[in-house]
Design a protein around this motif. Sequence first.
Motif, short mmCIF file in Angstrom:
data_model
loop_
_atom_site.label_atom_id
_atom_site.label_comp_id
_atom_site.label_asym_id
_atom_site.label_seq_id
_atom_site.Cartn_x
_atom_site.Cartn_y
_atom_site.Cartn_z
N TYR A 88 80.02 -36.98 41.80
CA TYR A 88 79.21 -37.01 40.58
C TYR A 88 79.37 -35.71 39.83
CZ TYR A 88 77.39 -40.62 43.59
OH TYR A 88 77.29 -41.68 44.44
N ARG A 89 79.57 -35.82 38.57
CA ARG A 89 79.78 -34.61 37.77
C ARG A 89 78.46 -33.99 37.37
NH1 ARG A 89 84.72 -33.66 35.87
NH2 ARG A 89 83.89 -32.28 34.26
N ASP A 90 78.40 -32.67 37.49
CA ASP A 90 77.27 -31.97 36.91
C ASP A 90 77.79 -30.61 36.51
OD1 ASP A 90 74.99 -30.87 36.04
OD2 ASP A 90 73.94 -30.90 37.96
N ASP A 91 78.06 -30.41 35.22
CA ASP A 91 78.67 -29.16 34.83
C ASP A 91 77.70 -28.24 34.10
OD1 ASP A 91 78.43 -30.69 32.64
OD2 ASP A 91 80.57 -30.81 32.17
N THR A 92 76.38 -28.45 34.35
CA THR A 92 75.40 -27.54 33.76
C THR A 92 75.64 -26.13 34.29
OG1 THR A 92 73.86 -29.36 33.94
CG2 THR A 92 72.94 -27.23 33.35
N ASP A 93 75.63 -25.17 33.39
CA ASP A 93 75.79 -23.78 33.80
C ASP A 93 74.61 -23.38 34.71
OD1 ASP A 93 77.27 -21.11 32.20
OD2 ASP A 93 75.68 -20.82 33.69
N ASP A 94 74.94 -22.67 35.82
CA ASP A 94 73.90 -22.25 36.78
C ASP A 94 72.75 -21.51 36.11
OD1 ASP A 94 75.44 -23.37 38.69
OD2 ASP A 94 76.25 -21.47 39.45
N PHE A 95 73.09 -20.70 35.11
CA PHE A 95 72.08 -19.93 34.40
C PHE A 95 70.99 -20.87 33.86
CE2 PHE A 95 70.24 -18.32 30.50
CZ PHE A 95 69.87 -17.03 30.85
N TYR A 96 71.45 -21.97 33.24
CA TYR A 96 70.48 -22.88 32.62
C TYR A 96 69.67 -23.66 33.66
CZ TYR A 96 72.80 -21.64 28.32
OH TYR A 96 73.29 -20.94 27.27
N ILE A 97 70.27 -23.87 34.83
CA ILE A 97 69.52 -24.54 35.90
C ILE A 97 68.33 -23.66 36.30
CG2 ILE A 97 69.60 -25.24 38.33
CD1 ILE A 97 72.43 -26.26 37.78
N VAL A 98 68.62 -22.39 36.53
CA VAL A 98 67.55 -21.49 36.96
C VAL A 98 66.55 -21.27 35.83
CG1 VAL A 98 67.02 -19.18 37.87
CG2 VAL A 98 69.05 -20.41 38.65
N LYS A 99 67.07 -21.18 34.60
CA LYS A 99 66.16 -21.00 33.48
C LYS A 99 65.21 -22.20 33.37
CE LYS A 99 65.81 -19.99 28.60
NZ LYS A 99 66.42 -19.97 27.29
#
Lengths: 702, 335
Positions: free
Chosen positions: A510-521
């Motif tokens: 499964y694709r998930d290309d959200t930038d890690d920064f935005y996940i934590v934000k």
Amino acid sequence: MLVPFQWLKEFIDITDHAQEVARRLTMAGLEVDALVKHMDGDIVMEVNVTPNRPDCLSIIGIARELSAIYKIPYRFPEHSVAASAGELGLNVDILDTNLCHRYAGRVIRGLKVEARRTPEWMQNRLQRCGIRSINNVVDATNYVLLELGHPLHAFDLQRLKGSNIRVGTPEGIKGQWAMASIETLDGVEREISGDDLLIWDAEDPVAIAGVMGGLDTEVNNSTVDIFIESAHFHPPSIRRTSKRLGLKTESSYRFERGTDIKMLKKALDRATFLIREMAGGVICGKVDIYPKNYRPAEIEVRCEKINKLLGLALSSQEIVSCLKGLGFEIKDAPDKLSDRLIIKTPAYRRDVEREADVIEEVARIYGYDKISASLPMATLSIDKQKEGDKRRSVKDEISGSLLKSGFTEAINYSFMGIQDIDLLGIGADDSRRAGLIQIMNPLRVEDSFMKTTIIPSLIKNLVHNVLHGSRELRLFEISKVFIGNGSSRLPEEREHVAAIYYKERVKSLYRDDTDDFYIVKGVAEAVFNNLKIYDYSFRRSSEAYLHPGRSADIFIGNDKIGYLGAISPAVLGSLNIKRHKASPVVVEIDIESVISSITEEIKYKPMPRFPCIERDTAIVVDSSLESSMVIKWLKLYPSELIEDVYIFDLYYGKNIPEGKKGIAFNVRYRASDRTLRDDEIDELHSLLVDYVIGKTGGELRQ
Amino acid sequence: MTKDLKRVFLEELRSVKSMTDLSHLRVKYLGRKGIITLELRSLSSISPADRPAAGKKITSIKQFIEAEFAVVESILKREELQRELQANCIDVTLSGKFVPFGRQHPISRMLSEITDIFVTMGFGIEEGPEVESDYYNFESLNIPKDHPARDMQDTFYINDDMVLRTHTSPVQVRVMEKARPPLMIIVPGKVYRRDADITHTPMFHQIEGLMVDRGITFSNLKGVLEAFLYHLFGPDTPVRFRPSFFPFTEPSAEVDIGCILCGGDGCNVCKGSGWVEILGAGMVNPVVFENVGYDTEEFSGFAFGMGVERIAMLKYSIDDIRLFFENDIRFLRQF
Ligand SMILES: [Zn+2]
């Protein structure tokens, strides 16, 4: 305290087996940690004696305690000594009667000291109690120490210069600022402070009082005449000296807890008796300087108070019987009808000073297990919510948000090292360095300071887990940080929450290309939203250890309350994580600031009754313009009909000029009192777009 | 003719395989130039006398055809939906997209579990500083300098007058200085002792409790702590109170429970005794009350304290206390 059962039975006629005796002792407050059985059938009890009960640091002390528990008598060992056959021939003087309360001794002349003359039964008992056999004289004094709990010391009389014994401190003997040094029995030359108590001959110190004797006057095979010392010293003074020298002996252990000033003479006689038996010699006089007779304190005790505190209904006879069993003297009450008792404690029970102490003695001997359990009658109090209750609920909300976002909770020690602060590149003026609180005696130099930030521990946890095969990790911790203020006041303690996110790019269905920064934000935003805090914002951060292009400071209103960002590649390089792997994103937030931003009031707002109209628009702006500016201008536009705005796309490249970016946003319009018309919104929206374009210097994307 | 028309229609209808076929057929019969439409239109050329009968006949055929169309159409629609669903079929045996889950640290879990029991009984939560003055940590609790009782706790020092608190007990004094009885509080928190091996870590967690009111007895202390232990370890747990020593309580007690690992038969954990120590407790020493200005004749109370790691180790059968602070995800995920 090690207690051989056979030895104990010499002083009290117990018929119970060792196991049962151990249980009774434990239930009376002398916890028996273990029973060790020896080849010859003897059993050694390992008794854990609490610091308030030095009277139980001997075989006789345990027998005395059992006598109170079993209500049977105990007896002393043989200690009658024939009358002296000569003069003492020694001048004894106590110079400091505050530190030495009694000093007694005997001289024995013409004895035969031999290393292997001690009878086997005595050697066995000493060994079982953890003491090495040395020679018959020293063994006898050690034997008495174990048996009666009173430390003794034997000097080689011929080596005491000037037939003189003086008890005093270096300052007392040699004047202010004086110090002294002495080589002790263990062969170590020791520097003695001016206020440590020593035993001196006419010239030099010959022993550190109550701690250890000097090597010069040691009793050995060439000794013919001895002086045996039996004294009582001021416990805190012995403890100070022992601590200062880092020298803890069987003797200092007992003296610092307090010895029995009355037992002193029995111990001296018992040792003299044993030495005469084992080494021969003639008893030549004795000395006993006892400047101020010990008078036991009288304690007034009320039977009613005892019952009231324990929740019992004992008769005064029962109470008296408990106390008499313990060797306490009961004086008649001033008024026979009252329930008051006047109690005199024996010299070996100086821990019993007040009524409360006596109550414990009654409870102990009566048996805690016989006091029934009952729930208290509570007094209702309508208190305001405790500060701790509120903090707890905020912390629970925060950890709840993080747990739901997939973060697992970590707990680390509150320590850090200067290397952690260096790693993060924290500057000299930053309170995280300037406010460091140093521990005087850390276990490891890397743990010398109290934490000023939680991030270093989380980084360590990450490295540990990655080394053990984790390819994805989400951890958080809620813990205090400590900021010193350079004064003698206690440091400021602030609760922080920090989290670390790490995810290697692995092949996945499964694709998930959200930038890690935005996940934590997103997680940080969820934490605030969950607490109903909405006036938070993110601004580019200058945190030294974070990636400058991927980090932000977090604000509530105008106060910086934390930061968030990817760890900079420079820092990563010095960690044990391979460079090509993902870079972790961290966040740290000051919970104290969060707590003070929480508004408790909840007010219901009615749901909208009329439909909304939405419009999407894309504009092109300089790529350096941050999207928050677009949102800011959209929100500032003066119209009550704008309900919400959000950015739904951000793009570069194709059809966008170099140095520019496209931003697409959605605006939702709604009126609270009517249904909006398309044409009026078309007009309003185009005014809004013109306004934003004007403010941001962008242009409409066609 | 009508019979023929129906027969021919039904035959043609049978060859309809799709919605397209169906709409073609509909046009053929019912369209503007369709067979039925034309028939209806041709009625005008029939003599008025025959017209009603002929009209009725052709109308009934039209109704028949429309009904047939409706049936076939619904069948076709159902078939089409089936085909569409078939085409949208996925491999349901593939694993789902991973949703990360977070776990509370076992010590936090234990802390919450214990605090909740006391909160239910009516205790409030208090906190206090971890870097503490010598006065609050020792002196106010009747542990003077140069007293052997200080050996019971190996202390980290910041300076001569400041320590890392060795127990949560100083919070008792801090709370009593500010509030009057009745008091019912518990104090969860971190404490520090200079010690490190498989049963000691330099930092661990304690929960302290204090209840002060008029007429509080040792019997009440037993009652409250037994209720707590039955709650935490089960109603059949053996509990015993035995005398001990803490400078700030008098009488003092240590509380043991029957070893949960061996059921009281004796094992390594209980050192063969069948009992494990779980709590320290006692009636508040009047010296402490005097230090905070409480009237010792009016009020009495009890205090207790317990090590959270120790309880968690017993409950989860963990044999090395250091695991709690290593934060290995393989460990943390198990709780
Ligand atoms: Zn066991």
